[in-house]
Design an enzyme around this catalytic site. Structure first.
Site, PDB file in Angstrom:
ATOM      1  N   LYS A 107       0.853  -1.192   0.000  1.00 53.26           N
ATOM      2  CA  LYS A 107       0.000   0.000   0.000  1.00 53.26           C
ATOM      3  C   LYS A 107       0.880   1.230   0.000  1.00 53.26           C
ATOM      4  O   LYS A 107       2.006   1.179   0.505  1.00 53.26           O
ATOM      5  CB  LYS A 107      -0.892   0.026   1.251  1.00 53.26           C
ATOM      6  CG  LYS A 107      -2.160   0.821   1.085  1.00 53.26           C
ATOM      7  CD  LYS A 107      -3.115   0.123   0.164  1.00 53.26           C
ATOM      8  CE  LYS A 107      -4.512   0.598   0.182  1.00 53.26           C
ATOM      9  NZ  LYS A 107      -5.433  -0.313  -0.480  1.00 53.26           N
ATOM     10  N   GLY A 221     -18.746   7.068  -3.522  1.00 53.94           N
ATOM     11  CA  GLY A 221     -17.636   7.128  -4.467  1.00 53.94           C
ATOM     12  C   GLY A 221     -17.672   5.949  -5.411  1.00 53.94           C
ATOM     13  O   GLY A 221     -18.727   5.356  -5.671  1.00 53.94           O
ATOM     14  N   ASN A 222     -16.504   5.584  -5.915  1.00 50.97           N
ATOM     15  CA  ASN A 222     -16.420   4.512  -6.921  1.00 50.97           C
ATOM     16  C   ASN A 222     -17.080   3.224  -6.442  1.00 50.97           C
ATOM     17  O   ASN A 222     -17.879   2.615  -7.162  1.00 50.97           O
ATOM     18  CB  ASN A 222     -14.942   4.275  -7.270  1.00 50.97           C
ATOM     19  CG  ASN A 222     -14.749   3.028  -8.094  1.00 50.97           C
ATOM     20  OD1 ASN A 222     -14.406   1.987  -7.565  1.00 50.97           O
ATOM     21  ND2 ASN A 222     -15.001   3.107  -9.387  1.00 50.97           N
TER      22      ASN A 222
HETATM   23  P1  NAD Z   1     -13.905   7.398  -3.299  1.00 47.27           P
HETATM   24  O1  NAD Z   1     -12.880   8.413  -2.945  1.00 47.27           O
HETATM   25  O2  NAD Z   1     -14.319   7.239  -4.718  1.00 47.27           O
HETATM   26  O3  NAD Z   1     -15.242   7.655  -2.445  1.00 47.27           O
HETATM   27  C1  NAD Z   1     -15.260   7.820  -1.078  1.00 47.27           C
HETATM   28  C2  NAD Z   1     -16.655   8.266  -0.669  1.00 47.27           C
HETATM   29  O4  NAD Z   1     -16.720   8.373   0.753  1.00 47.27           O
HETATM   30  C3  NAD Z   1     -17.042   9.651  -1.211  1.00 47.27           C
HETATM   31  O5  NAD Z   1     -18.408   9.624  -1.558  1.00 47.27           O
HETATM   32  C4  NAD Z   1     -16.845  10.568  -0.015  1.00 47.27           C
HETATM   33  O6  NAD Z   1     -17.668  11.731  -0.084  1.00 47.27           O
HETATM   34  C5  NAD Z   1     -17.280   9.632   1.104  1.00 47.27           C
HETATM   35  N1  NAD Z   1     -16.799  10.041   2.425  1.00 47.27           N
HETATM   36  C6  NAD Z   1     -15.541  10.331   2.803  1.00 47.27           C
HETATM   37  N2  NAD Z   1     -15.524  10.670   4.106  1.00 47.27           N
HETATM   38  C7  NAD Z   1     -16.783  10.574   4.547  1.00 47.27           C
HETATM   39  C8  NAD Z   1     -17.411  10.789   5.785  1.00 47.27           C
HETATM   40  N3  NAD Z   1     -16.696  11.169   6.866  1.00 47.27           N
HETATM   41  N4  NAD Z   1     -18.746  10.603   5.882  1.00 47.27           N
HETATM   42  C9  NAD Z   1     -19.461  10.230   4.799  1.00 47.27           C
HETATM   43  N5  NAD Z   1     -18.923  10.012   3.602  1.00 47.27           N
HETATM   44  C10 NAD Z   1     -17.613  10.176   3.485  1.00 47.27           C
HETATM   45  O7  NAD Z   1     -13.362   6.028  -2.695  1.00 47.27           O
HETATM   46  P2  NAD Z   1     -13.728   4.552  -3.142  1.00 47.27           P
HETATM   47  O8  NAD Z   1     -12.793   4.143  -4.208  1.00 47.27           O
HETATM   48  O9  NAD Z   1     -15.194   4.414  -3.348  1.00 47.27           O
HETATM   49  O10 NAD Z   1     -13.286   3.752  -1.825  1.00 47.27           O
HETATM   50  C11 NAD Z   1     -14.117   3.687  -0.674  1.00 47.27           C
HETATM   51  C12 NAD Z   1     -13.535   2.671   0.301  1.00 47.27           C
HETATM   52  O11 NAD Z   1     -13.386   1.431  -0.357  1.00 47.27           O
HETATM   53  C13 NAD Z   1     -12.143   2.991   0.848  1.00 47.27           C
HETATM   54  O12 NAD Z   1     -12.049   2.468   2.155  1.00 47.27           O
HETATM   55  C14 NAD Z   1     -11.221   2.225  -0.070  1.00 47.27           C
HETATM   56  O13 NAD Z   1      -9.975   1.944   0.558  1.00 47.27           O
HETATM   57  C15 NAD Z   1     -12.038   0.976  -0.269  1.00 47.27           C
HETATM   58  N6  NAD Z   1     -11.694   0.214  -1.469  1.00 47.27           N
HETATM   59  C16 NAD Z   1     -11.745   0.769  -2.709  1.00 47.27           C
HETATM   60  C17 NAD Z   1     -11.431   0.003  -3.823  1.00 47.27           C
HETATM   61  C18 NAD Z   1     -11.545   0.544  -5.210  1.00 47.27           C
HETATM   62  O14 NAD Z   1     -11.280  -0.218  -6.154  1.00 47.27           O
HETATM   63  N7  NAD Z   1     -11.977   1.777  -5.403  1.00 47.27           N
HETATM   64  C19 NAD Z   1     -11.008  -1.326  -3.665  1.00 47.27           C
HETATM   65  C20 NAD Z   1     -10.982  -1.877  -2.386  1.00 47.27           C
HETATM   66  C21 NAD Z   1     -11.339  -1.092  -1.299  1.00 47.27           C
END
Ligand code: NAD
Length: 428
Positions: A107, A221-222
């Site tokens: 990471k 998010g994603n």
């Molecule tokens: P992202 O940045 O696209 O989205 C994050 C979302 O969380 C956003 O909507 C943001 O507004 C919201 N957010 C942040 N802080 C917040 C809070 N305090 N209260 C409410 N909402 C809040 O991120 P992502 O890619 O969707 O990833 C989300 C989680 O999933 C993370 O923990 C990431 O490590 C994990 N993850 C992502 C992937 C991936 O492929 N994208 C893979 C495995 C794990």
């Protein structure tokens, strides 16, 4: 990450220690696996657009590579800490092992807030990150990917810097690249869809039809966006989502008891998953406090934002109706909260199983890059479904067989595989 008393690495170690006991690991193996193999801490000096110089702190941690090269995302976050990166690298090791892909755990991160950086400044940070690490990352060493607040464009800048330094093409150096530039179709959907493939299997096991369920999501998010898309395709109804407001510097939950409209919400959401609060109000959504997502009267909770969100205090707010928690985020639940969830009999789909779709598709991306032959989206998502379903079934069978909590069962499978690889290599 926001809570100063919370340390993700301590949580990761505590979870590991519990399972090490179940597995009866010897002391040396415990000492070896509860710490990363190696860490890089470095400075990234860049020139800002106004000509001034600024220094950003960067990290890369490789927890374990006994089963294959390290794999794991790079996060851009103002509150990034080395312990968060350590924890996430350890979770990557278990994640790759639980879905049985030949990769280890890594990471990375940079302490920065892309909201306050121009595109050019972000590009310089990406290139600076690679310049510091070019000798220690690579397609057969340690392969980065996008994560919180990083995207395909960041990956392409990083790839370009790496290939410039090396003087050769290395499309497998980094994953999450844009489609057409070495990226895989289906990668954008992969994590969110993967969560829902495991949720579908959990519902099957509990004898519940998806169309009879409702859900509340933290984060938009994603991961959430694609999870919601597939969950709705299966017939489920999402009644609330929460997101972070950059303007007000706090989270809000947006609720519509008859079901949110995904397309409409996407239309008022920025690239970081931030929903426009005023526009949501105009569209008739109830705007509730950020933590309200957890106390909704729903069947399924899906934390998909940050770690430490289901903790000893917030866990008390989980409603009686909740049957399943599917962890989209990494490390959203603390060990104390796990205890309560276990007692309540809620079915847990643990993070490193539920959200392993992203890394599984990244692995597919590497395979395609190595072959220089790219699959159709259906082929990618079909293979992803098979991998996620098989991993879910293995974990749930282990849980039933040994009467274990799902998180512990997933850990038992993953840690056992990594332990075996270390033993077979003669490391420990
Ligand atoms: P992202 O940045 O696209 O989205 C994050 C979302 O969380 C956003 O909507 C943001 O507004 C919201 N957010 C942040 N802080 C917040 C809070 N305090 N209260 C409410 N909402 C809040 O991120 P992502 O890619 O969707 O990833 C989300 C989680 O999933 C993370 O923990 C990431 O490590 C994990 N993850 C992502 C992937 C991936 O492929 N994208 C893979 C495995 C794990």
């Amino acid at each position: 990450m926001e809570n100063k008393n919370y340390n993700a690495f301590e949580t990761a170690q505590e979870q590991f220690d519990g399972v090490a006991e179940i597995l009866g690991l010897d002391q040396a193996t415990k000492d070896f696996l509860r710490e990363p193999l190696r860490e890089f801490h470095f400075s990234i000096p860049i020139t800002m657009d106004d000509g001034s110089k600024k220094v950003f702190r960067g990290f890369r941690v490789l927890h374990n590579d006994a089963r294959g090269p390290g794999k794991g995302g790079i996060r851009f976050h103002p509150q990034e800490t080395i312990d968060t990166v350590r924890a996430l690298s350890m979770w990557m090791t278990w994640k790759c092992a639980v879905v049985d892909i030949p990769l280890g755990g890594g990471k990375g991160g940079v302490i920065c807030d892309p909201h306050n950086l121009s595109k050019n400044e972000q590009e310089r940070i990406c290139r600076g990150w690679v310049r510091q690490l070019a000798k220690n990352v690579g397609p057969i060493t340690d392969i980065p990917a996008p994560d919180v607040m990083t995207n395909a464009q960041h990956m392409l800048w990083m790839l370009d810097e790496y290939e410039t330094i090396r003087g050769e093409k290395y499309p497998g150096f980094i994953t999450g690249k844009p489609v057409g530039m070495g990226g895989s179709l289906g990668r954008t959907e992969a994590t969110g869809y993967g969560v829902i493939f495991t949720l579908r299997e959990a519902l099957k096991e509990l004898g519940i039809r998806p169309e009879d369920t409702t859900a509340s999501f933290q984060g938009f998010g994603n991961v959430s966006q694609y999870a919601i898309q597939l969950y709705e395709q299966y017939g489920g109804k999402v009644i609330s989502v929460s997101s972070w407001s950059q303007k007000e510097q706090k989270g809000f939950t947006y609720r519509n008891k008859s079901g949110i409209n995904l397309k409409e919400l996407l239309g008022i959401t920025d690239n970081y998953g931030g929903i426009d609060k005023e526009k949501a109000e105009t569209l008739g959504y109830e705007v509730l406090p950020g933590d309200a997502w957890i106390e909704q009267d729903v069947d399924i909770l899906m934390p998909a934002a940050l770690e430490n969100e289901i903790n000893k205090d917030s866990v008390k707010k989980i409603g009686a109706r909740v049957k399943i928690i599917a962890e989209g985020a990494n490390g959203p639940t603390t060990p104390e909260a796990d205890q309560v969830i276990k007692e309540k009999g809620i079915f847990m789909i643990p993070d490193f199983l539920a959200n392993a779709g992203g890394v599984t598709c990244s692995y597919f991306e590497q395979v395609q890059c190595n072959m220089n032959y790219f699959w159709s989206k259906d082929e990618v998502l079909g293979k992803l479904d098979s991998k996620m379903t098989a991993a879910f079934i293995a974990v749930s069978e282990m849980a039933k067989e040994r009467d274990l909590y799902m998180r512990d069962a997933a850990y038992v499978i993953a840690i056992d595989r990594v332990n075996l690889a270390c033993k077979n290599r003669g490391w420990i």
